[in-house]
Design an enzyme around this catalytic site. Sequence first.
Site, PDB file in Angstrom:
ATOM      1  N   ASP A 194     -12.158  11.068  -4.730  1.00 50.45           N
ATOM      2  CA  ASP A 194     -11.996  11.067  -3.279  1.00 50.45           C
ATOM      3  C   ASP A 194     -10.584  11.528  -2.946  1.00 50.45           C
ATOM      4  O   ASP A 194      -9.607  10.848  -3.269  1.00 50.45           O
ATOM      5  CB  ASP A 194     -12.240   9.649  -2.749  1.00 50.45           C
ATOM      6  CG  ASP A 194     -12.189   9.557  -1.229  1.00 50.45           C
ATOM      7  OD1 ASP A 194     -11.685  10.503  -0.587  1.00 50.45           O
ATOM      8  OD2 ASP A 194     -12.655   8.535  -0.684  1.00 50.45           O
TER       9      ASP A 194
ATOM     10  N   CYS B  98       8.141 -12.754  10.280  1.00 50.54           N
ATOM     11  CA  CYS B  98       7.089 -13.025  11.256  1.00 50.54           C
ATOM     12  C   CYS B  98       7.687 -13.797  12.429  1.00 50.54           C
ATOM     13  O   CYS B  98       8.205 -14.911  12.230  1.00 50.54           O
ATOM     14  CB  CYS B  98       5.953 -13.830  10.621  1.00 50.54           C
ATOM     15  SG  CYS B  98       4.653 -14.272  11.802  1.00 50.54           S
TER      16      CYS B  98
END
Length: 455
Positions: A362, A235
């Site tokens: 799904d 980060c």
Amino acid sequence: MKLRSRLAITCAKGTSALIKKLNRGSGVTLPGYVARLIDPNILSVMASQIREKTIVTMGTNGKTTTNAILYKALKAEGKTVIINRTGANMLNGIISAFVLATDKHGQLNADYACIEVDEIASVGVLPQLKPDCALLTNISRDQLDRFGEVDITFDKLKTAVTSVPDTTLIINCDDILSYSLAETSGNPFVTYGISEQIFDDISRSEIRESIFCRKCGKKLQYDFFHYGQLGIYHCPNCGWERPDPDFTATQITLKDELYAFDMGDLHLDSTVRTPYNIYNTLAAYTALHTMHAPMAHFKEMAESFDYGNNREEILMINGARVQLHLSKNPIGFQQKISLVLKDPKPKDIIIQINDTYQDGEDVSWLWDVDFQYLADSNAATITTCGTRKHDMGLRLKYEDIDCTSTDDMRSRVEELTENGTKNLYIIVNYSGLYRTNRMLKELAQNTKEQKGEQA
């Protein structure tokens, strides 16, 4: 042992015997349900009889193979091991694995337990098992109708591991979700990861579950991706980063479709055909080291291990090389597409997509897979089948890839092995795996018998 526990075990065994006698299945789930009805604490009772260690394996991809490696490695050291080897990884299947392994007195004779645990079921299973070690392979999307989005799976797993605070976690630190879970869980943890870029562009694709810092929310920077969100990350805002793993694989080379690699003081000339199984081997190696388990025969075991695990098979049918592969979610399918493209020869491809409860009803995840690469796969034919064959066909149509469909896979396999490229790839999702495997082995056996008669 209390009378209730003895009764639970006796009734579970009777249920299993009846199921097999009536030829109504393998009897690996209902016995656990029966045992739990009689004694709700039966799993805790059974787990307490393990003499040395209990290791659970969880994660979206790779848990069945990793658990099998753990089992084989411990067996190679002469240990007695309980395993839910059929992949029955929900609560009832796990209970069945324990109670059906008892002797006539209802006692277990086991040094270790290696248990695969479904991520959603982990909340109910881990507090009863109280494992010494919980191995987490990765966290990504799988069966949207069951798991929902990936944060739901993350929360379930975190709840599960924090309920057993003394359990040591074995974590793939290349996965930002798994590493974040370990850091915030409070459990002791050990990391493993791969610092070499071994996955190709097709494997890496653009399927990302999260590429944002789990501490400050800013977008992460990656040196490179392995696949999905797995890779070498940091980060730029708060400094959170992928740590140097405690255990890693190095000197990874590919020759004649097989990978060789080093782990610690071991060099493995293995049977690994996909880089994904390097992760699975490394995960098992890390867990065994962390648990101070004997590993004198790990190299020998790994170099002879069947990484197909009934989920990858290569057979000869009518003179054709036929490969069967399981793919049940976007990341897994992307790995198989990469494998297909590594083979430059002409080929035929069959893709079977079902939508049972086991598969996930799904199938919208098909749109997350980069099927456009199949246009460059040198495929002479692509055939779709299964209950969602038309959904699969539509997905290919959107990539301008021609395909046909069939309701009779066996006939199509026979046709392609007799008159096709003699190089057939079959990719199926979960409910079609074992049925297709049996069918292919029957056809392969018929081929052998025909050759025998001709000779």
